[in-house]
Scaffold this motif. Sequence first.
Motif, PDB file in Angstrom:
ATOM      1  N   SER A 156      84.900 -40.095  -0.981  1.00  0.00           N
ATOM      2  CA  SER A 156      85.218 -40.536  -2.549  1.00  0.00           C
ATOM      3  C   SER A 156      84.626 -41.877  -2.829  1.00  0.00           C
ATOM      4  CB  SER A 156      86.550 -40.007  -3.243  1.00  0.00           C
ATOM      5  OG  SER A 156      87.350 -40.805  -2.520  1.00  0.00           O
ATOM      6  N   ASP A 157      84.942 -43.031  -1.865  1.00  0.00           N
ATOM      7  CA  ASP A 157      84.724 -44.299  -2.323  1.00  0.00           C
ATOM      8  C   ASP A 157      83.821 -44.872  -1.504  1.00  0.00           C
ATOM      9  OD1 ASP A 157      84.743 -46.745  -2.864  1.00  0.00           O
ATOM     10  OD2 ASP A 157      86.831 -47.304  -2.404  1.00  0.00           O
ATOM     11  N   PRO A 158      82.227 -45.091  -2.040  1.00  0.00           N
ATOM     12  CA  PRO A 158      81.319 -45.478  -1.241  1.00  0.00           C
ATOM     13  C   PRO A 158      81.656 -46.990  -0.443  1.00  0.00           C
ATOM     14  CG  PRO A 158      80.389 -44.760  -3.200  1.00  0.00           C
ATOM     15  CD  PRO A 158      81.857 -44.746  -3.366  1.00  0.00           C
ATOM     16  N   ALA A 159      82.860 -47.574  -0.948  1.00  0.00           N
ATOM     17  CA  ALA A 159      82.801 -48.957  -0.677  1.00  0.00           C
ATOM     18  C   ALA A 159      84.255 -48.847   0.356  1.00  0.00           C
ATOM     19  CB  ALA A 159      83.299 -49.788  -1.616  1.00  0.00           C
ATOM     20  N   HIS A 160      84.623 -47.599   0.853  1.00  0.00           N
ATOM     21  CA  HIS A 160      85.706 -47.549   1.910  1.00  0.00           C
ATOM     22  C   HIS A 160      85.383 -48.385   2.913  1.00  0.00           C
ATOM     23  CE1 HIS A 160      88.052 -45.567   4.852  1.00  0.00           C
ATOM     24  NE2 HIS A 160      88.999 -45.626   3.932  1.00  0.00           N
ATOM     25  N   SER A 161      86.379 -48.956   3.607  1.00  0.00           N
ATOM     26  CA  SER A 161      86.346 -49.624   4.919  1.00  0.00           C
ATOM     27  C   SER A 161      87.626 -49.688   5.368  1.00  0.00           C
ATOM     28  CB  SER A 161      85.781 -51.173   4.572  1.00  0.00           C
ATOM     29  OG  SER A 161      85.679 -51.989   5.587  1.00  0.00           O
TER      30      SER A 161
END
Length: 279
Positions: A156-161
């Motif tokens: 859901s979050d492309p910036a997830h890290s």
Amino acid sequence: MAKKSEDNSVSPPLTCGLVMPISAIDGCTADHWAEVKNIICDAVSAIEGLTFVPKLVSEQDDVGVIQKRIVQNIYSSDIVICDVSCKNANVMFELGMRLAFDKPTILIKDDKTDFSFDTGVIEHLLYPRDLRFSRIVSFKKSLAEKVYATYQASISDPAHSTFLKNFGSFKVAALNQTEGTPDQVMLDMLQDISRDVSRLKRNAFSVLNKNSPHKLDQMSDIHSAFQTYKEVNGWAGSSFDLIGNDSFYDFMEGHVNLRFYESRKSLVTAVDDYVLTSV
């Protein structure tokens, strides 16, 4: 436990790679790690709303080179659970690769292992090394919820890290993947196997030479006789088919330096060893 989606739709199977010790280390036996693996698999398999297939990153249904398989599975798994208990060197190396790919990763460890400095910024789920039932039940519930939440956050979050975001902006490592025909894939696999066999042959001759200085001369002598046998008899079959062939041994006995051998039995043993390391 993670909640099942309201539409009750069946999600396609997802891969959950396991990175963990599997052999004895720091007082923990191989059976201990097999039990830990079962606990993890039970927790992951019980997740509702998503279907994960948990397996070690070294496992694969087809035949292939294990190092390539591990790297590919570390990269391509939808989520990875890494058990850093006992700080196994292989586990820490594989964890480093997964974190470099910056893909969803969950760290777990037993309550006897200290936190590592470099990965201390990542949340770890703890379980008792003695695998006490009451605490394991709680751990399995927490692990299932963590897997579900982490995977959902990643899609859901492309910036997830999992890791790199704590240190700034980086270009995430990736594997170059190209599509190929079945023939090309098979050729690549055969080339990998051929390289491994060649490496094993070199190691075998190295060991022979190290253990007994005259062994290399002996193998060279057998090699020459074997090449003569193939030329004289027009042999083009598998070398394995010659093992146990008395006429083959008779020929070799007449074309090698017999000073290397105490008896025909020792000659046959040496010839068989050569055949097994020369294919």
